[in-house]
Each structure stands twice: as C-alpha cells, then as structure tokens.
Design a protein around this motif. Structure first.
Motif, PDB file in Angstrom:
ATOM      1  N   VAL A  89     -70.399 -47.198 -18.389  1.00 33.36           N
ATOM      2  CA  VAL A  89     -71.628 -46.682 -18.893  1.00 33.36           C
ATOM      3  C   VAL A  89     -72.194 -45.607 -17.668  1.00 33.36           C
ATOM      4  CG1 VAL A  89     -74.121 -46.879 -19.646  1.00 33.36           C
ATOM      5  CG2 VAL A  89     -72.342 -48.157 -20.655  1.00 33.36           C
ATOM      6  N   LEU A  90     -72.267 -46.256 -16.596  1.00 31.81           N
ATOM      7  CA  LEU A  90     -72.550 -45.618 -15.529  1.00 31.81           C
ATOM      8  C   LEU A  90     -71.518 -44.181 -15.049  1.00 31.81           C
ATOM      9  CD1 LEU A  90     -74.063 -48.189 -13.072  1.00 31.81           C
ATOM     10  CD2 LEU A  90     -75.358 -46.626 -14.324  1.00 31.81           C
ATOM     11  N   ASN A  91     -70.429 -44.595 -15.006  1.00 32.55           N
ATOM     12  CA  ASN A  91     -69.485 -43.402 -15.113  1.00 32.55           C
ATOM     13  C   ASN A  91     -69.564 -42.247 -15.944  1.00 32.55           C
ATOM     14  OD1 ASN A  91     -67.649 -43.512 -12.561  1.00 32.55           O
ATOM     15  ND2 ASN A  91     -67.702 -45.627 -13.077  1.00 32.55           N
ATOM     16  N   ALA A  92     -69.608 -42.909 -17.449  1.00 34.51           N
ATOM     17  CA  ALA A  92     -69.887 -41.763 -18.518  1.00 34.51           C
ATOM     18  C   ALA A  92     -70.988 -40.813 -18.272  1.00 34.51           C
ATOM     19  CB  ALA A  92     -69.872 -42.559 -19.627  1.00 34.51           C
ATOM     20  N   LEU A  93     -72.160 -41.661 -17.900  1.00 32.30           N
ATOM     21  CA  LEU A  93     -73.420 -40.771 -17.415  1.00 32.30           C
ATOM     22  C   LEU A  93     -73.375 -39.894 -16.383  1.00 32.30           C
ATOM     23  CD1 LEU A  93     -76.271 -43.643 -18.039  1.00 32.30           C
ATOM     24  CD2 LEU A  93     -75.872 -41.427 -19.344  1.00 32.30           C
ATOM     25  N   SER A  94     -72.550 -40.472 -15.434  1.00 29.60           N
ATOM     26  CA  SER A  94     -72.364 -39.624 -14.239  1.00 29.60           C
ATOM     27  C   SER A  94     -71.430 -38.376 -14.450  1.00 29.60           C
ATOM     28  CB  SER A  94     -71.678 -40.354 -12.988  1.00 29.60           C
ATOM     29  OG  SER A  94     -71.519 -39.654 -11.896  1.00 29.60           O
ATOM     30  N   GLY A  95     -70.556 -38.602 -15.276  1.00 30.19           N
ATOM     31  CA  GLY A  95     -69.722 -37.303 -15.602  1.00 30.19           C
ATOM     32  C   GLY A  95     -70.400 -36.623 -16.491  1.00 30.19           C
ATOM     33  N   TRP A  96     -71.328 -36.934 -17.347  1.00 29.32           N
ATOM     34  CA  TRP A  96     -72.101 -36.009 -18.249  1.00 29.32           C
ATOM     35  C   TRP A  96     -73.042 -35.335 -17.287  1.00 29.32           C
ATOM     36  CZ3 TRP A  96     -77.389 -35.767 -19.771  1.00 29.32           C
ATOM     37  CH2 TRP A  96     -77.579 -34.937 -21.063  1.00 29.32           C
ATOM     38  N   PHE A  97     -73.800 -35.864 -16.247  1.00 32.23           N
ATOM     39  CA  PHE A  97     -74.622 -35.412 -15.410  1.00 32.23           C
ATOM     40  C   PHE A  97     -73.968 -34.397 -14.505  1.00 32.23           C
ATOM     41  CE2 PHE A  97     -77.543 -39.304 -15.595  1.00 32.23           C
ATOM     42  CZ  PHE A  97     -78.335 -38.598 -16.804  1.00 32.23           C
ATOM     43  N   ILE A  98     -72.858 -34.779 -13.978  1.00 27.33           N
ATOM     44  CA  ILE A  98     -72.153 -33.757 -13.081  1.00 27.33           C
ATOM     45  C   ILE A  98     -71.764 -32.308 -13.916  1.00 27.33           C
ATOM     46  CG2 ILE A  98     -69.832 -33.465 -11.940  1.00 27.33           C
ATOM     47  CD1 ILE A  98     -69.903 -36.310 -10.945  1.00 27.33           C
ATOM     48  N   ARG A  99     -71.304 -32.434 -15.183  1.00 27.92           N
ATOM     49  CA  ARG A  99     -71.011 -31.403 -16.110  1.00 27.92           C
ATOM     50  C   ARG A  99     -72.278 -30.576 -16.217  1.00 27.92           C
ATOM     51  NH1 ARG A  99     -66.862 -31.721 -20.806  1.00 27.92           N
ATOM     52  NH2 ARG A  99     -65.741 -32.049 -18.936  1.00 27.92           N
ATOM     53  N   ARG A 100     -73.569 -31.420 -16.466  1.00 24.81           N
ATOM     54  CA  ARG A 100     -74.773 -30.581 -16.496  1.00 24.81           C
ATOM     55  C   ARG A 100     -75.380 -29.965 -15.287  1.00 24.81           C
ATOM     56  NH1 ARG A 100     -73.150 -29.975 -21.072  1.00 24.81           N
ATOM     57  NH2 ARG A 100     -73.815 -31.392 -23.058  1.00 24.81           N
ATOM     58  N   ARG A 101     -74.870 -30.250 -14.137  1.00 21.99           N
ATOM     59  CA  ARG A 101     -75.345 -29.996 -12.685  1.00 21.99           C
ATOM     60  C   ARG A 101     -76.839 -30.846 -12.620  1.00 21.99           C
ATOM     61  NH1 ARG A 101     -70.835 -28.469 -13.414  1.00 21.99           N
ATOM     62  NH2 ARG A 101     -70.001 -26.527 -12.576  1.00 21.99           N
ATOM     63  N   ARG A 102     -76.999 -32.297 -13.066  1.00 23.36           N
ATOM     64  CA  ARG A 102     -78.175 -32.709 -13.158  1.00 23.36           C
ATOM     65  C   ARG A 102     -78.143 -34.166 -12.499  1.00 23.36           C
ATOM     66  NH1 ARG A 102     -80.057 -28.629 -14.777  1.00 23.36           N
ATOM     67  NH2 ARG A 102     -80.724 -27.945 -16.800  1.00 23.36           N
ATOM     68  N   ALA A 103     -79.171 -34.670 -11.882  1.00 22.51           N
ATOM     69  CA  ALA A 103     -79.041 -35.871 -11.300  1.00 22.51           C
ATOM     70  C   ALA A 103     -78.155 -35.999 -10.184  1.00 22.51           C
ATOM     71  CB  ALA A 103     -79.148 -37.063 -12.314  1.00 22.51           C
ATOM     72  N   ARG A 104     -77.995 -35.397  -9.334  1.00 20.10           N
ATOM     73  CA  ARG A 104     -77.113 -35.531  -8.444  1.00 20.10           C
ATOM     74  C   ARG A 104     -77.216 -36.900  -7.420  1.00 20.10           C
ATOM     75  NH1 ARG A 104     -78.043 -33.512  -3.183  1.00 20.10           N
ATOM     76  NH2 ARG A 104     -76.207 -33.470  -1.962  1.00 20.10           N
ATOM     77  N   ILE A 105     -78.426 -37.279  -7.065  1.00 16.63           N
ATOM     78  CA  ILE A 105     -78.420 -38.359  -6.464  1.00 16.63           C
ATOM     79  C   ILE A 105     -78.052 -39.696  -7.479  1.00 16.63           C
ATOM     80  CG2 ILE A 105     -80.271 -40.034  -5.572  1.00 16.63           C
ATOM     81  CD1 ILE A 105     -79.785 -37.857  -3.658  1.00 16.63           C
ATOM     82  N   PHE A 106     -78.031 -39.575  -8.584  1.00 19.50           N
ATOM     83  CA  PHE A 106     -77.536 -40.900  -9.500  1.00 19.50           C
ATOM     84  C   PHE A 106     -76.010 -40.827  -9.550  1.00 19.50           C
ATOM     85  CE2 PHE A 106     -75.446 -41.915 -13.702  1.00 19.50           C
ATOM     86  CZ  PHE A 106     -76.350 -43.109 -13.776  1.00 19.50           C
ATOM     87  N   SER A 107     -75.319 -39.494  -9.323  1.00 21.83           N
ATOM     88  CA  SER A 107     -73.986 -39.645  -9.330  1.00 21.83           C
ATOM     89  C   SER A 107     -73.570 -40.034  -7.830  1.00 21.83           C
ATOM     90  CB  SER A 107     -73.494 -38.301  -9.448  1.00 21.83           C
ATOM     91  OG  SER A 107     -73.792 -37.853 -10.909  1.00 21.83           O
ATOM     92  N   LEU A 108     -74.279 -39.774  -6.936  1.00 23.32           N
ATOM     93  CA  LEU A 108     -73.917 -40.091  -5.702  1.00 23.32           C
ATOM     94  C   LEU A 108     -73.870 -41.695  -5.499  1.00 23.32           C
ATOM     95  CD1 LEU A 108     -75.729 -37.528  -3.338  1.00 23.32           C
ATOM     96  CD2 LEU A 108     -73.163 -37.986  -3.301  1.00 23.32           C
ATOM     97  N   VAL A 109     -74.948 -42.375  -6.078  1.00 22.32           N
ATOM     98  CA  VAL A 109     -75.101 -43.843  -6.201  1.00 22.32           C
ATOM     99  C   VAL A 109     -74.119 -44.563  -6.788  1.00 22.32           C
ATOM    100  CG1 VAL A 109     -76.460 -45.693  -7.121  1.00 22.32           C
ATOM    101  CG2 VAL A 109     -77.499 -43.761  -5.903  1.00 22.32           C
ATOM    102  N   VAL A 110     -73.642 -43.669  -8.241  1.00 20.24           N
ATOM    103  CA  VAL A 110     -72.543 -44.320  -8.968  1.00 20.24           C
ATOM    104  C   VAL A 110     -71.103 -44.154  -8.271  1.00 20.24           C
ATOM    105  CG1 VAL A 110     -71.130 -44.050 -10.897  1.00 20.24           C
ATOM    106  CG2 VAL A 110     -73.636 -43.796 -11.047  1.00 20.24           C
ATOM    107  N   ALA A 111     -71.130 -43.178  -7.441  1.00 21.96           N
ATOM    108  CA  ALA A 111     -69.687 -42.925  -6.436  1.00 21.96           C
ATOM    109  C   ALA A 111     -69.750 -43.900  -5.556  1.00 21.96           C
ATOM    110  CB  ALA A 111     -69.985 -41.464  -5.844  1.00 21.96           C
TER     111      ALA A 111
END
Length: 156
Positions: A89-111
């Motif tokens: 779920v976290l990776n799916a959300l991160s992929g969606w956020f990266i595509r929309r250029r939103r929540a960069r910190i969230f994607s960094l934490v998931v990484a």
C-alpha cells in the motif's frame, strides 16, 4: 579530426523521465507485494495441512507436534502478512504521489523503508532517494505544489 560539442541536456526532461520510471517501479513493487502475499498464503496452507491433519502422523513413530506449535506460526503469518500488505500500500501511494509530484517527504520515507525489504527493495529505495534528493527534483515538486499565477481574463 574535430570533436563535436556536447549536446545540451535539459535537466527537467531527465528528471521527468526518472520520476516517471520511479512511479512505475513503485507500482510494480506494490504488485510484487501481492505476489508475496500469495506465497505467504500458500505456505500457511501447506503448514496448516501438514501440522493440523492427524492422518499425516499415523505412520510416524513419534507423536504429532503440539497444537501450540502451529499457533505460534499463526502470529508470524499475521505479522509478515501485515508487513507485506503495508509495504504494498505504501509503495502504491508513493508511486501515485511521485506521478503527481506531491508528498515528496512521504516518498522519501517509503524509500527508506524499501531499503529494508530484501532483495529488490534496496535497489528501488536507493534510486528513489538519489532522484528525489536532487535539487532540480525538489524544485519540480515545489513548482507543482504552487498554485498557477492569477490573471488571464481582462475585464474592460
């Protein structure tokens, strides 16, 4: 022999390509979590069939393992199933956020969390960190988050 000058590179285009790839890879990693969940369920089913079936033990010299043995395994299955679903779920959300250029910190934490998921997670996590920590990518996220400039219609 003359050498040609280097071609100019548009960093925005390179960043957009890298972010698109990262988004796709996060979706793929989320799908792999579903596959991993299927393997976990298959393992549970085999262990359940083996340990809970008294017919499997009638030709053995020793007694079957105690029922508490499998009861402890159920907690492991629950823990790892929760981890797999959460990671997916976290990776799916991160992929969606990266595509929309939103929540960069969230994607960094998931990484960072992906770096704990062997064997493919560290590869995705490290490349996500490398791309998202670029100054040009941070500027792209800031530009995507800012509202468009006001104006446009002329009232006369």
């Amino acid at each position: 022999m003359s050498t040609l000058p280097p071609l100019p590179r548009d960093q925005r285009k390179i960043d957009a390509d890298h972010l698109k790839l990262l988004s796709v890879f996060h979706f793929v990693f989320a799908a792999l979590a579903l596959v991993g969940l299927g393997f976990l369920f298959l393992h549970w089913f085999m262990m359940h069939t083996f340990l809970e079936n008294p017919d499997m033990w009638k030709n053995q010299k020793g007694a079957p393992p105690p029922r508490e043995f499998f009861a402890v395994f159920k907690w492991f299955y629950l823990f790892f199933g929760t981890m797999i679903v959460g990671g997916g779920v976290l990776n799916a959300l991160s992929g969606w956020f990266i595509r929309r250029r939103r929540a960069r910190i969230f994607s960094l934490v998931v990484a960072g969390l992906d770096c704990l998921m062997m064997p493919l997670g560290p590869v995705l996590g490290v490349f996500t960190l490398i791309v998202l920590l670029r100054d040009s990518v941070a500027e792209a996220y800031t530009a995507a988050a800012s509202p468009p400039p006001a104006g446009g219609s002329c009232a006369a």
